[in-house]
Design an enzyme around this catalytic site. Sequence first.
Site, mmCIF file in Angstrom:
data_model
loop_
_atom_site.group_PDB
_atom_site.id
_atom_site.type_symbol
_atom_site.label_atom_id
_atom_site.label_comp_id
_atom_site.label_asym_id
_atom_site.label_seq_id
_atom_site.Cartn_x
_atom_site.Cartn_y
_atom_site.Cartn_z
ATOM 1 N N CYS A 380 -6.131 4.485 2.217
ATOM 2 C CA CYS A 380 -5.820 5.781 2.823
ATOM 3 C C CYS A 380 -7.117 6.511 3.168
ATOM 4 C CB CYS A 380 -4.908 6.590 1.888
ATOM 5 S SG CYS A 380 -4.052 7.966 2.706
ATOM 6 N N HIS A 519 -0.593 2.431 1.265
ATOM 7 C CA HIS A 519 -0.820 2.357 -0.180
ATOM 8 C C HIS A 519 -0.229 1.061 -0.743
ATOM 9 C CE1 HIS A 519 -2.407 6.440 -0.913
ATOM 10 N NE2 HIS A 519 -1.740 6.725 0.192
ATOM 11 N N GLU A 521 -0.842 -0.440 -3.425
ATOM 12 C CA GLU A 521 -0.649 -0.412 -4.875
ATOM 13 C C GLU A 521 0.785 -0.082 -5.261
ATOM 14 O OE1 GLU A 521 -1.987 3.857 -3.865
ATOM 15 O OE2 GLU A 521 -2.317 1.824 -3.112
#
EC number: 6.3.4.2
Length: 547
Positions: A380, A519, A521
Amino acid sequence: MARFIFITGGVVSSLGKGLASAALGALLQARGFSVRLRKLDPYLNVDPGTMSPFEHGEVFVTDDGAETDLDLGHYERFTGVPASKTDSISSGRIYTNVLEKERRGDYLGKTIQVIPHVTNEIKDFINIGEDDVDFMLCEIGGTVGDIEGLPFFEAIRQFSQDKARGQCIFMHLTLLPFIKASGELKTKPTQHSVKELRSIGLAPDILVCRSEGPIPEKEREKLALFCNVRPDSVIAAQDLSSIYTAPLAYHREGLDQAVLDAFGITPAPKPNLSIWEDVADRINNPEGVVKVAIVGKYTQLEDAYKSIAEALTHGGMANRVKVEIEWVDAETFEREDPAPHLQGFHAILVPGGFGERGTEGKIKAAEFARTRKVPYLGICLGMQMAVIEAARNLAQLDDAGSEEFDHEAGKKRFTPVVYHLKEWVQGNHKVERKVGDDKGGTMRLGAYDAVLTEGSRVAEAYGTTAIEERHRHRYEVDTKYRDALEEKGLIFSGMSPDGALPEIVEVKDHPWFIGVQFHPELKSKPFEPHPLFRDFVRAAKENSRLV
């Protein structure tokens, strides 16, 4: 029709209700049941989207764009069941819904009260999708006795009465403090917590007691007697070296069996825990260590980057290494050489964030990784910092920066290679935003498709050129600088399907340097590590042999 498990907490907060819920969900799955997990938060914010990371930790984003509590990340990581907007709610959202209904006239002029209108709204939320799964696990945030939580406790009390006998059980998580001077575990705080719970009409069927070690039989029997539960329903939640051994630890303690016994499910299906045994083996028996620097803004609170830390752990599992994370405050080298702070790390990760503070340090971290050939993952804002660094130092755009920083300062200081995103395509329609809109829920949120360049490093990592990832941003890299940057070796290797929005950049002729606008993750799991984190840790492992 689902059976409902309500998870409450007492004595102190942050005992691990979310992890206990997630581990129990995983154990029920291991026995062949389908599960769904929900979080009900008593705070008055509509959602955590506008809360400071220092206040709340990270915001976990779902595929459908909900900004939720980080516990939903635990739920997804342990069960693999994607969360949605219907899995997280707060007092703020409940009261907003009730007041909107009152304004529309839905209540036909009645006086609006906590009981029944607020409690009914909570019950309606809990009921969503009850026919879709075998078990619904609902965690109530905070601790028993909190004023904000009273409507939720009353709602689940009513809910259990509305359902058939045996369709709901209550699991209460408490603390058993160990007093070193006397060498004893103290049960009194738990007794008082259960007393408080019973005073509002709720009686626990299962006690989960957080402690440093095992619960002696004497204390277990004492808790069972004074808290009115069976001795085999007093479960020890011992401190563990890794959260990913929790399902096996809770199984050894008999938590899943206690739940099935409470529901009268006999004979109980035998669990298949092979996935969690493999996870525990990879966690407990690494074949090496890699050191990763996370250069961020909120490094004083690790929960602000919870999913990133967990995804790195998953990447370590995939590569049979332990990932040692060092939290580096980006402000420490905004005006000095970053080398003393970053030398010796096998990889560098710059996560997302908001605001200008610390960004010059993040830009220097990206430059250090690019020029020193250190594996780099920018997420990001971390991707945007990598692009600004390349624009300044490779494309000779010395005043390159982000519109975000100009908006914050109230004056134009930079050439905006990163601009305020005012429109984008979502599904079959166009979304429009403008500077000055409300902060809450107005970013580009949720899952979006991206198209990868064939032969790129990211396409190699994913094994495909079509991906879907979760986003949470309102600023975007400007494509008008693409040609100038690609000429200097910063390749735009992933774009939105319409070609308008850059999703991924990577540095040519570098061992591993990738920035992503999304993102990754948020979709990583211990038994299914995200491909970018898997390959990032692999690159760190390779680099560790060279350092």
